[in-house]
Design a protein around this motif. Structure first.
Motif, mmCIF file in Angstrom:
data_model
loop_
_atom_site.group_PDB
_atom_site.id
_atom_site.type_symbol
_atom_site.label_atom_id
_atom_site.label_comp_id
_atom_site.label_asym_id
_atom_site.label_seq_id
_atom_site.Cartn_x
_atom_site.Cartn_y
_atom_site.Cartn_z
ATOM 1 N N ARG A 1 -7.179 5.030 -3.066
ATOM 2 C CA ARG A 1 -6.090 4.201 -2.568
ATOM 3 C C ARG A 1 -5.143 3.790 -3.698
ATOM 4 N N LYS B 1 0.840 -1.196 0.000
ATOM 5 C CA LYS B 1 0.000 0.000 0.000
ATOM 6 C C LYS B 1 0.869 1.237 0.000
ATOM 7 N N PRO C 1 1.103 5.490 0.496
ATOM 8 C CA PRO C 1 0.394 6.470 1.337
ATOM 9 C C PRO C 1 -0.598 7.307 0.533
ATOM 10 N N THR C 2 -1.783 7.461 1.067
ATOM 11 C CA THR C 2 -2.814 8.309 0.459
ATOM 12 C C THR C 2 -3.557 9.051 1.567
ATOM 13 N N LYS C 3 -4.134 10.168 1.197
ATOM 14 C CA LYS C 3 -4.946 10.951 2.122
ATOM 15 C C LYS C 3 -6.381 10.425 2.106
#
Length: 363
Positions: A46, A37, A39-41
């Motif tokens: 995603r 995964k 990083p996303t806000k």
């Protein structure tokens, strides 16, 4: 278990968190290439690194947390599942992968890595089901990117105990289901009497991009419409003409739209035969020989009509447990078992007899 003497088989029960298990079940040489995964806000879709590609998710991160779910951690254990099955009189649940696992197996473009992922998933499914022998069974996966590897893993998974094959209704990128690429795989599925379970997921399906900012709409469109298109390709695109002994199970697409969709296929076959010259039987005739549809009575208000229209021979019980849109334990099988509109003969077929015969369970 059973209900009124009728064996009950759930053909749509999902693992949760199986993707995270690959770290324990994949061969050591592939561990560094496991999906990661990024990083996303909360207001971003995603992102997952899969091999050397980035897979973009189908929804904003914040939406997942807002879905209402009844499930607890205990419900996700093998023991918890069986406890919940007992509340609904379910004798056997056939497990399928969770959406992220199917998405990544579909997305990865490296055949060798796809094969490693498939082995890891099947290893985990076999381990999980083995904790409740006789009550939990499973349907495995294969790497469709490489027919030779796919056939090899099909045989390995069958030897482990897989009862069917799970794939997304959306074909792997760059292919359509009528592509000769799939013919050796279909040949082997026929030889081994392995049914195909079409389970579409959000990623790559219809609505993925168009409704990326709202899961309500992408979920409404993706699973149902994509599976209907897939079925059209198989029934009208020559796949079943070449592979008449294939058996197909369509899950999470509902039952009540099938009468209309079959009628529309038959109409086009009658009025536009020159565009499908390979097509000899009516699509509905092929359907009545080879296709089974998951009946989800808790979310399909017209399921009773669909059972009587399609006939009990074509439907199987599908609970979608333990996903957020499934019914709570104890409320799953009642709509079929207690229906005053479905004959006792059809109840027996839908609740379990069809699945037992289709999967050769010998119960």
């Amino acid at each position: 278990m059973a209900i009124d003497g009728m064996k009950v088989i759930d053909l749509d029960s999902h693992l949760v968190g199986d993707l995270e298990s690959w770290d324990q079940t994949v061969e050591a040489k592939y561990k560094e290439f496991l999906p990661r995964k990024l990083p996303t806000k909360d207001n971003e879709r995603r992102k997952t690194l899969v091999g050397n590609q980035v897979m973009i998710g189908s929804e904003l991160g914040r939406q997942k947390a807002e879905k209402k779910e009844w499930v607890t951690p205990q419900d996700l254990t093998a023991q918890g599942r069986v406890r919940n099955m007992d509340l609904d009189g379910i004798d056997v649940a056939v497990l399928s992968p969770n959406s992220p696992a199917l998405d990544i197996l579909w997305f990865v473009d490296d055949p060798e890595l796809a094969a490693a992922y498939a082995r890891a998933q099947n290893n985990y499914m076999n381990y999980y089901a083995s904790q409740q022998p006789g009550r939990l069974m499973w349907a495995g996966v294969i790497p469709l990117q490489d027919p030779d590897e796919a056939i090899k893993e099909l045989h390995r998974s069958r030897e482990l105990g897989s009862k069917a094959l799970n794939v997304k209704a959306t074909p792997i990128p760059g292919k359509e289901w009528w592509d000769p690429h799939f013919d050796p795989i279909f040949d082997e599925l026929e030889k081994t009497n392995t049914p195909i379970i079409f389970h579409d997921t959000k990623t790559g399906s219809m609505g993925h991009e168009r409704f990326a900012d709202n899961f309500f709409f992408s979920h409404m469109v993706g699973r149902t419409i994509e599976s209907m298109v897939c079925l059209m390709i198989y029934l009208c695109g020559g796949v079943m003409e070449k592979h008449p002994n294939l058996k197909i199970i369509c899950l999470e697409t509902g039952a009540s739209q099938m009468p209309w969709w079959l009628s529309r296929m038959d109409e086009h076959w009658e009025k536009l035969p020159h565009l499908v010259p390979w097509q000899k039987p009516k699509p509905s005739d092929i359907f009545n020989e080879s296709v089974y549809v998951g009946c989800e009575p808790f979310e399909d208000g017209l399921f009773e009509w669909a059972v009587e229209y399609l006939g009990g021979d074509r439907l199987v019980l599908a609970t979608d447990s333990p996903h957020w849109d499934s019914s709570q334990p104890g409320q799953v099988t009642g709509p079929v078992a207690k229906s005053s509109k479905i004959s006792q003969d059809n109840k027996r077929k839908v609740l379990g007899e069809n699945a037992i015969n289709l999967l050769g369970l010998g119960l």
